[in-house]
Every structure is written in structure tokens, then in C-alpha cells.
Design a protein around this motif. Structure first.
Motif, PDB file in Angstrom:
ATOM      1  N   GLU A 260      24.230  40.941  50.851  1.00  0.00           N
ATOM      2  CA  GLU A 260      24.179  39.555  50.378  1.00  0.00           C
ATOM      3  C   GLU A 260      23.731  39.482  48.919  1.00  0.00           C
ATOM      4  N   ARG A 261      22.770  40.299  48.558  1.00  0.00           N
ATOM      5  CA  ARG A 261      22.320  40.328  47.158  1.00  0.00           C
ATOM      6  C   ARG A 261      23.431  40.840  46.248  1.00  0.00           C
TER       7      ARG A 261
ATOM      8  N   ARG B  47      25.893  38.132  45.676  1.00  0.00           N
ATOM      9  CA  ARG B  47      25.419  37.110  44.727  1.00  0.00           C
ATOM     10  C   ARG B  47      25.474  37.593  43.286  1.00  0.00           C
TER      11      ARG B  47
ATOM     12  N   GLU C  22      23.613  40.163  41.925  1.00  0.00           N
ATOM     13  CA  GLU C  22      22.345  40.649  41.366  1.00  0.00           C
ATOM     14  C   GLU C  22      22.546  42.012  40.716  1.00  0.00           C
TER      15      GLU C  22
ATOM     16  N   GLN D 129      35.354  42.638  48.459  1.00  0.00           N
ATOM     17  CA  GLN D 129      35.583  41.269  48.037  1.00  0.00           C
ATOM     18  C   GLN D 129      37.085  41.042  47.889  1.00  0.00           C
TER      19      GLN D 129
ATOM     20  N   ARG E 289      33.595  37.720  50.687  1.00  0.00           N
ATOM     21  CA  ARG E 289      33.132  39.084  50.927  1.00  0.00           C
ATOM     22  C   ARG E 289      33.413  39.468  52.375  1.00  0.00           C
TER      23      ARG E 289
ATOM     24  N   GLU F  17      29.718  36.837  56.269  1.00  0.00           N
ATOM     25  CA  GLU F  17      28.839  35.820  56.846  1.00  0.00           C
ATOM     26  C   GLU F  17      28.708  35.961  58.362  1.00  0.00           C
TER      27      GLU F  17
END
Length: 345
Positions: A232-233, A236, A238, A281, A288, A318
Motif C-alpha cells: 500500500e505504501r 501511494r 512513498e 500497476q 494496483r 484492495e
């Protein structure tokens, strides 16, 4: 693996520095990695290097220390397995920009409250008792185990569990060695066939009963939570996150992991088994997906949280995240890991 023998001590966790970088003993002791095992992991590393580094450019030639996160349990065989794998996987094994961590958990739970779970312990002992009784009380198994104990001048209790005996057989068979002998008799393949047949049948029943699956769901949740969090990071955007994470574990790591994902293995897991989690992705960069491969076979469409939702062999991230954070606990009548651990069976 000549260069592996002169590793910088700053690359290896202090708890692992008591081990050589690769197996060097002339006589391989029980539970240690053999030279053939080293070769298996060298092949694993080479194969994944070709896929993820040569083809997909996951790690570039000029890579940083933060690009990889390497972990192993504190046993020589998992450390040696990791070193053999990394020797052929990393773009430059001789570089000083990597570090391997020792984890004090066979399931990579990093300590704290998430490793303590009362209901998990009860589920484990309940299934272990049923499994042991079912497996070792079968008529043919009882007879064969008594024969093997007699061969080596041992009592049945001294011989150990069925899995320990199968370890003895598999070690010899995988290395194409003659089966061991006692003073008067030797082990034979009919004994092995009787034991492995009952082992597979017991595992089939265990998978159907579901008790081990409930234990596995709780046992592996901390590790799966770490995987989801990192994905998840990464999704996003990161910075400074590892692009590759290695968990060098055991069959008792792989088995509950597969059960937790809803793809239990009822056969004997091969040596050098690998489970790979991939994050993808779409071309637009807005969605994703994950893939899960078991020994190179894409198992994504069989995952318990992705049945009917996989497309092109991939599952939306998800769905994986919801399952690990919330969905898996619904069968316990709970909303969180802590809540599920409080609900005793």
C-alpha cells in the motif's frame, strides 16, 4: 561462492555471524543445508534474477541499500539458503550495500502484542492432537514405525514423529543415497510409500476440517499485514521503500502461509520451495494488482479472497488488503486481530 566467504561483518546481523557464509562441513548434520541444497537455491536465485532483474529491471545495476529488505530465521540452514539465493539473485553480490536481518520467529512476527494470540495457540494444539492421532494410529503406519524403530534398536518413542521419519527418508532419496540400515535390516521403499500415503491423506483431512486453517489465519496475519502495508505504501508512491523483500524460512512457514491464503498444500512441500508475492500497476498507473506464485505456478485465481475476481491472473490489491485487515476475522465473529485472538474456540 568464494566471495561469500569474506563478507563484511556489517552486512550480517550479529546473531548470524556465528555461521559461515555457506556450508563448509564435510559431514552434514541433521537440519543443516547440504551442498545440493545450496545448488537448488543458486538456481532459484538465477531464475528470479532473469525474471525480475534482467527482464523487469526491478533492481538496477546501481542500486541502493534501501532497495532490498532481507530477513532470515536464526538457523544456519535458512541463513545459508538466503546467502545461496542472493549470490545469484542480486545484481552485484559483492557490493556492500545490503544487510541481512535475523528474525526470532519462524513466521516472521517481529515481537510485541501481535505475536501473542490465545485462540491461535488453542487452535494449534487442537489440530496437532487430532493430526498426530489420526496419522500415527493408522494400522499400516503403526506397523512400519515399529519396524523402523526395531531396525535402529530404538523404542517407538525414541524414533520421533512421522514427519521426522519422513525427513530421514526424503533426505536420502533427494540426494540419491541408499536408505540407511541397522545391524540386520535396512529401510525400504515400501515403508516410505506407506508413510507418505498416510501423510498426504492426513493432510487432506486436515485441510477439509478447517482447524489448521483457522490457526494459520491468525498465525500468519502479522506477516501478511507487513506485506500489505508495504504494498500500500508503494502504491501511494512513498520513497525509500524496498523493491524486493526476502523471507528465508521453513516448511512450517510455508505451510500455514498457504493455508492462510486458501491454497493448502497437502503433499510434502519440495525443498527450496518459494512463494512469491508480486505488486503490479495497470498502464494508466491508477490501479494496483497482486499475483501470488507457488513454485512458479500462478495461484492468484485460487486465493480465498480473490475467487471469481481475478482477471488475467491478477487480483486487485484492495481485495488483498481488505482480507488481511478485516475479512479474515469475519469467520471468527471478530473485527480485528486482537478481537479474534480473544475469542476462544
Amino acid at each position: 561462492m568464494k566471495t561469500a566467504a569474506v563478507l563484511n561483518s556489517q552486512q550480517v546481523d550479529k546473531k548470524l555471524q556465528k555461521f559461515s557464509a555457506y556450508p563448509q562441513e564435510k559431514l552434514c548434520r541433521y537440519g543443516h543445508l547440504t551442498q545440493q541444497g545450496v545448488v537448488q537455491h543458486l538456481y532459484n536465485g538465477e531464475h528470479l534474477h532473469n525474471v525480475y532483474i534482467k527482464k523487469w529491471k526491478l533492481i538496477l545495476p546501481k542500486w541502493n541499500k534501501t532497495d532490498v529488505l532481507l530477513m532470515t530465521t536464526q538457523m544456519s540452514r535458512t541463513y545459508h539458503s538466503a546467502m545461496a539465493f542472493l549470490y545469484t539473485f542480486l545484481p552485484n553480490f559483492d557490493a556492500d550495500n545490503w544487510f541481512i536481518h535475523a528474525v526470532n520467529s519462524l513466521v516472521f512476527c517481529h515481537g510485541g502484542r501481535e505475536c501473542e494470540c490465545s485462540s491461535k495457540t488453542i487452535y494449534f494444539h487442537n489440530q496437532a492432537s487430532r493430526y498426530s492421532h489420526r496419522t500415527e494410529s493408522a494400522e499400516g503406519v503403526v506397523r512400519v514405525l515399529k519396524e523402523i524403530a526395531h531396525t535402529f534398536g530404538l523404542t517407538r518413542a525414541q524414533l520421533g514423529s512421522l514427519t521426522h521419519v519422513l525427513d530421514l527418508f526424503n533426505t536420502h532419496l533427494c540426494h540419491k543415497m541408499k536408505l540407511p540400515c541397522g545391524e540386520k535390516t535396512c529401510l525400504d521403499m515400501t515403508q516410505f510409500e506407506t508413510l507418505i500415503k498416510q501423510f498426504v491423506e492426513s493432510n487432506r483431512i486436515r485441510a477439509k476440517e478447517g482447524i489448521f486453517a483457522r490457526y494459520a489465519a491468525l498465525e500468519m496475519n502479522p506477516m501478511l499485514s507487513d506485506i500489505v502495508s508495504l504494498m500500500e505504501r508503494m502504491a501511494r508512491g512513498e520513497d525509500g521503500l524496498p523493491k524486493f523483500v526476502l523471507y528465508s524460512g521453513h516448511d512450517v512457514t510455508v505451510s500455514p502461509l498457504l493455508y492462510a491464503l486458501g491454497i493448502p498444500e497437502t503433499k510434502w512441500s519440495p525443498y527450496a520451495t518459494r512463494v512469491v508475492f508480486e505488486l503490479w500497476q495497470d498502464k494508466a498507473g491508477s490501479a494496483r494488482y497482486i499475483r501470488v506464485l507457488y513454485n512458479g505456478v500462478n495461484m492468484t485465481d485460487q486465493l480465498v479472497f480473490c475467487a471469481g475476481s481475478a482477471k488475467n491472473g491478477m487480483c486487485p490489491l484492495e481485495l488483498f488488503a481488505y482480507f488481511v485487515k478485516t475479512g479474515v476475522f469475519e469467520s471468527f465473529g471478530a473485527k480485528s486481530y486482537e478481537d479474534a485472538c480473544m475469542k476462544l474456540p
